[in-house]
Write a protein that holds these residues in place. Structure first.
Motif: not given
Length: 212
Positions: A1-18
């Motif tokens: 299983m892939t592991t990570a120290r932390f996770l960041v989740v973004l919305d797309a429209d008007s957040t990740l994208l303008q």
């Protein structure tokens, strides 16, 4: 299983994208003003998101699939997105995007921006190669966003306390509430009021000092 120290989740429209991608698609149908007004009402939380999305997608009926190439060429990444995804990866984190927008755009744009995983809606297509005016499958709404963040965290072995959710609209509030840290970014007033922190500048690099 892939592991990570932390996770960041973004919305797309008007957040990740303008941009609000559905409005760019509506341009191709000559119905941007109508769709834009409905999008803004949904983001303010004035109408049910799923019902609003179905209505807005109906306005896209008949747009040829080929027009989506033009839409993808017009989408603009938000300032600082490359710096943020690079910083997350340097610190051993994973970047996800969960969106009420569409796979047809994110599948090309998300990996180019350093996003590791993403979930969005899909547009139904007619046999003739045009948009059918319907969403194909379950709609990614507020509850789906929250459950996706928690599912990804579980898959990665990341406790919920080490997750960050970043969004701008009312349909991001559930995701922000279940995350360890909920950030309002380029956000509507109701979202700013309920977020743990508000990012003032429309620059995702401003999130870097908050990373674990």
């Amino acid at each position: 299983m892939t592991t990570a120290r932390f996770l960041v989740v973004l919305d797309a429209d008007s957040t990740l994208l303008q941009d609000e991608v559905i409005e760019l698609i509506a341009d191709e149908a000559g119905r941007r003003a109508e769709v834009q007004a409905a999008t803004e009402a949904a983001m303010r939380g004035e109408v049910d998101f799923a019902m609003s999305l179905r209505s807005r997608v109906r306005a896209l009926t008949g747009v040829p699939l080929g027009a989506l190439d033009h839409v993808r060429s017009r989408v603009r990444a938000t300032a600082g997105v490359g710096e943020l995804t690079a910083a997350v990866h340097e610190r051993g984190g994973v970047v996800g995007v969960v969106s009420g927008g569409f796979h047809e755009v994110l599948d090309e744009i998300a990996p180019a921006l350093g996003v590791d995983r993403w979930r969005a809606n899909r547009l139904a297509v007619t046999a003739g190669g045009a948009l059918a005016g319907e969403v194909d499958g379950d709609i990614v709404d507020a509850e789906a966003k929250a459950s996706t963040l928690l599912a990804w965290a579980d898959e990665l072995g990341v406790p919920a306390t080490r997750t960050i959710a970043i969004g701008d609209g009312a349909n991001d509030l559930r995701m922000m509430a279940v995350a360890g840290l909920g950030l309002a970014f380029n956000a509507k007033p109701a979202v700013r009021q309920r977020a743990d922190l508000v990012i003032g500048a429309v620059d995702l690099a401003q999130v870097i000092p908050l990373l674990p």
